[in-house]
Design a protein around this motif. Structure first.
Motif, PDB file in Angstrom:
ATOM      1  N   ARG A  15       0.823  -1.220   0.000  1.00  0.00           N
ATOM      2  CA  ARG A  15       0.000   0.000   0.000  1.00  0.00           C
ATOM      3  C   ARG A  15       0.857   1.270   0.000  1.00  0.00           C
ATOM      4  NH1 ARG A  15      -5.173   1.617   0.799  1.00  0.00           N
ATOM      5  NH2 ARG A  15      -5.458   3.681   1.691  1.00  0.00           N
ATOM      6  N   ASP A  16       1.950   1.275   0.736  1.00  0.00           N
ATOM      7  CA  ASP A  16       2.791   2.470   0.831  1.00  0.00           C
ATOM      8  C   ASP A  16       3.531   2.787  -0.467  1.00  0.00           C
ATOM      9  OD1 ASP A  16       1.993   2.714   3.460  1.00  0.00           O
ATOM     10  OD2 ASP A  16       3.830   1.822   4.278  1.00  0.00           O
ATOM     11  N   ASN A  17       3.670   1.810  -1.357  1.00  0.00           N
ATOM     12  CA  ASN A  17       4.473   1.996  -2.564  1.00  0.00           C
ATOM     13  C   ASN A  17       3.690   1.954  -3.872  1.00  0.00           C
ATOM     14  OD1 ASN A  17       6.947   1.869  -1.038  1.00  0.00           O
ATOM     15  ND2 ASN A  17       6.576  -0.313  -0.854  1.00  0.00           N
ATOM     16  N   ILE A  18       2.549   1.290  -3.896  1.00  0.00           N
ATOM     17  CA  ILE A  18       1.918   0.924  -5.158  1.00  0.00           C
ATOM     18  C   ILE A  18       1.456   2.122  -5.988  1.00  0.00           C
ATOM     19  CG2 ILE A  18      -0.399   0.524  -4.222  1.00  0.00           C
ATOM     20  CD1 ILE A  18       1.437  -1.462  -7.008  1.00  0.00           C
ATOM     21  N   ILE A  19       0.941   3.163  -5.373  1.00  0.00           N
ATOM     22  CA  ILE A  19       0.453   4.312  -6.139  1.00  0.00           C
ATOM     23  C   ILE A  19       1.608   4.996  -6.856  1.00  0.00           C
ATOM     24  CG2 ILE A  19      -0.715   6.550  -6.015  1.00  0.00           C
ATOM     25  CD1 ILE A  19      -2.486   3.983  -5.622  1.00  0.00           C
ATOM     26  N   ARG A  20       2.716   5.153  -6.172  1.00  0.00           N
ATOM     27  CA  ARG A  20       3.899   5.762  -6.798  1.00  0.00           C
ATOM     28  C   ARG A  20       4.393   4.902  -7.954  1.00  0.00           C
ATOM     29  NH1 ARG A  20       8.764   4.816  -4.323  1.00  0.00           N
ATOM     30  NH2 ARG A  20       7.567   4.610  -2.420  1.00  0.00           N
ATOM     31  N   ILE A  21       4.422   3.595  -7.764  1.00  0.00           N
ATOM     32  CA  ILE A  21       4.867   2.678  -8.826  1.00  0.00           C
ATOM     33  C   ILE A  21       3.944   2.781 -10.031  1.00  0.00           C
ATOM     34  CG2 ILE A  21       5.118   0.246  -9.434  1.00  0.00           C
ATOM     35  CD1 ILE A  21       5.979  -0.188  -6.465  1.00  0.00           C
ATOM     36  N   LEU A  26       2.904   4.510 -15.576  1.00  0.00           N
ATOM     37  CA  LEU A  26       1.995   5.125 -16.546  1.00  0.00           C
ATOM     38  C   LEU A  26       2.611   6.329 -17.239  1.00  0.00           C
ATOM     39  CD1 LEU A  26      -1.449   5.022 -14.690  1.00  0.00           C
ATOM     40  CD2 LEU A  26      -0.688   3.572 -16.586  1.00  0.00           C
ATOM     41  N   SER A  27       3.473   7.039 -16.551  1.00  0.00           N
ATOM     42  CA  SER A  27       4.081   8.239 -17.130  1.00  0.00           C
ATOM     43  C   SER A  27       5.121   7.920 -18.205  1.00  0.00           C
ATOM     44  CB  SER A  27       4.712   9.099 -16.038  1.00  0.00           C
ATOM     45  OG  SER A  27       5.898   8.501 -15.541  1.00  0.00           O
ATOM     46  N   GLN A  28       5.555   6.676 -18.284  1.00  0.00           N
ATOM     47  CA  GLN A  28       6.599   6.308 -19.233  1.00  0.00           C
ATOM     48  C   GLN A  28       6.122   6.306 -20.680  1.00  0.00           C
ATOM     49  OE1 GLN A  28       9.816   5.982 -18.018  1.00  0.00           O
ATOM     50  NE2 GLN A  28       8.656   6.705 -16.252  1.00  0.00           N
ATOM     51  N   ASP A  29       4.846   5.947 -20.898  1.00  0.00           N
ATOM     52  CA  ASP A  29       4.332   5.823 -22.262  1.00  0.00           C
ATOM     53  C   ASP A  29       2.806   5.719 -22.191  1.00  0.00           C
ATOM     54  OD1 ASP A  29       3.501   4.583 -24.824  1.00  0.00           O
ATOM     55  OD2 ASP A  29       5.646   4.320 -25.154  1.00  0.00           O
ATOM     56  N   PRO A  30       2.085   6.440 -23.030  1.00  0.00           N
ATOM     57  CA  PRO A  30       0.616   6.392 -22.983  1.00  0.00           C
ATOM     58  C   PRO A  30       0.030   5.055 -23.438  1.00  0.00           C
ATOM     59  CG  PRO A  30       1.340   7.779 -24.790  1.00  0.00           C
ATOM     60  CD  PRO A  30       2.562   7.418 -23.998  1.00  0.00           C
ATOM     61  N   ARG A  31       0.850   4.187 -24.002  1.00  0.00           N
ATOM     62  CA  ARG A  31       0.364   2.868 -24.443  1.00  0.00           C
ATOM     63  C   ARG A  31       0.426   1.827 -23.337  1.00  0.00           C
ATOM     64  NH1 ARG A  31       4.351   2.363 -29.348  1.00  0.00           N
ATOM     65  NH2 ARG A  31       5.606   3.177 -27.670  1.00  0.00           N
ATOM     66  N   ILE A  32       1.031   2.173 -22.207  1.00  0.00           N
ATOM     67  CA  ILE A  32       1.189   1.220 -21.108  1.00  0.00           C
ATOM     68  C   ILE A  32      -0.114   1.088 -20.335  1.00  0.00           C
ATOM     69  CG2 ILE A  32       2.290   0.866 -18.852  1.00  0.00           C
ATOM     70  CD1 ILE A  32       4.855   1.961 -20.053  1.00  0.00           C
ATOM     71  N   GLU A  33      -0.481  -0.154 -20.046  1.00  0.00           N
ATOM     72  CA  GLU A  33      -1.575  -0.472 -19.133  1.00  0.00           C
ATOM     73  C   GLU A  33      -0.967  -1.256 -17.972  1.00  0.00           C
ATOM     74  OE1 GLU A  33      -5.364  -1.287 -20.271  1.00  0.00           O
ATOM     75  OE2 GLU A  33      -5.252  -0.104 -22.100  1.00  0.00           O
ATOM     76  N   ILE A  34      -1.572  -1.135 -16.804  1.00  0.00           N
ATOM     77  CA  ILE A  34      -1.061  -1.771 -15.592  1.00  0.00           C
ATOM     78  C   ILE A  34      -2.076  -2.801 -15.110  1.00  0.00           C
ATOM     79  CG2 ILE A  34      -0.356  -1.413 -13.193  1.00  0.00           C
ATOM     80  CD1 ILE A  34       1.464   0.105 -15.003  1.00  0.00           C
ATOM     81  N   LEU A  35      -1.594  -3.996 -14.800  1.00  0.00           N
ATOM     82  CA  LEU A  35      -2.396  -5.009 -14.131  1.00  0.00           C
ATOM     83  C   LEU A  35      -1.716  -5.320 -12.800  1.00  0.00           C
ATOM     84  CD1 LEU A  35      -4.635  -7.126 -13.851  1.00  0.00           C
ATOM     85  CD2 LEU A  35      -3.146  -8.711 -15.122  1.00  0.00           C
ATOM     86  N   VAL A  36      -2.382  -4.988 -11.719  1.00  0.00           N
ATOM     87  CA  VAL A  36      -1.868  -5.312 -10.393  1.00  0.00           C
ATOM     88  C   VAL A  36      -2.554  -6.595  -9.943  1.00  0.00           C
ATOM     89  CG1 VAL A  36      -1.688  -4.579  -7.990  1.00  0.00           C
ATOM     90  CG2 VAL A  36      -1.433  -2.894  -9.824  1.00  0.00           C
TER      91      VAL A  36
END
Length: 73
Positions: A15-21, A26-36
């Motif tokens: 919880r303390d790290n995930i939002i920053r990660i 996401l800021s690296q490329d607009p084509r990136i999607e994240i699955l946690v």
């Protein structure tokens, strides 16, 4: 249609790290999607990801009931 990339992030008590990660990824490329993939973190990691997902359509959450480890279904 442009290509997309999926970044999969396995979590347990992050919880303390995930939002920053998520935000950095996401800021690296607009084509990136994240699955946690959260293994039932008791610290609320899944809830934090779910909240972020309500703001960003590129953030997805797979919640598992308990800690199953990497490589399990």
């Amino acid at each position: 249609m442009s290509e997309k990339a999926l970044v999969i992030i396995p979590t347990y008590n992050e919880r303390d790290n995930i939002i920053r990660i998520i935000d950095v990824a996401l800021s690296q490329d607009p084509r990136i999607e994240i699955l946690v993939v959260d293994d039932g973190s008791p610290d609320g990691t899944g809830g934090a990801v779910s909240e972020r997902g309500s703001l960003h359509t590129r953030v997805h959450l797979l919640s598992r009931e308990r800690k199953l480890g990497l490589g399990t279904v």
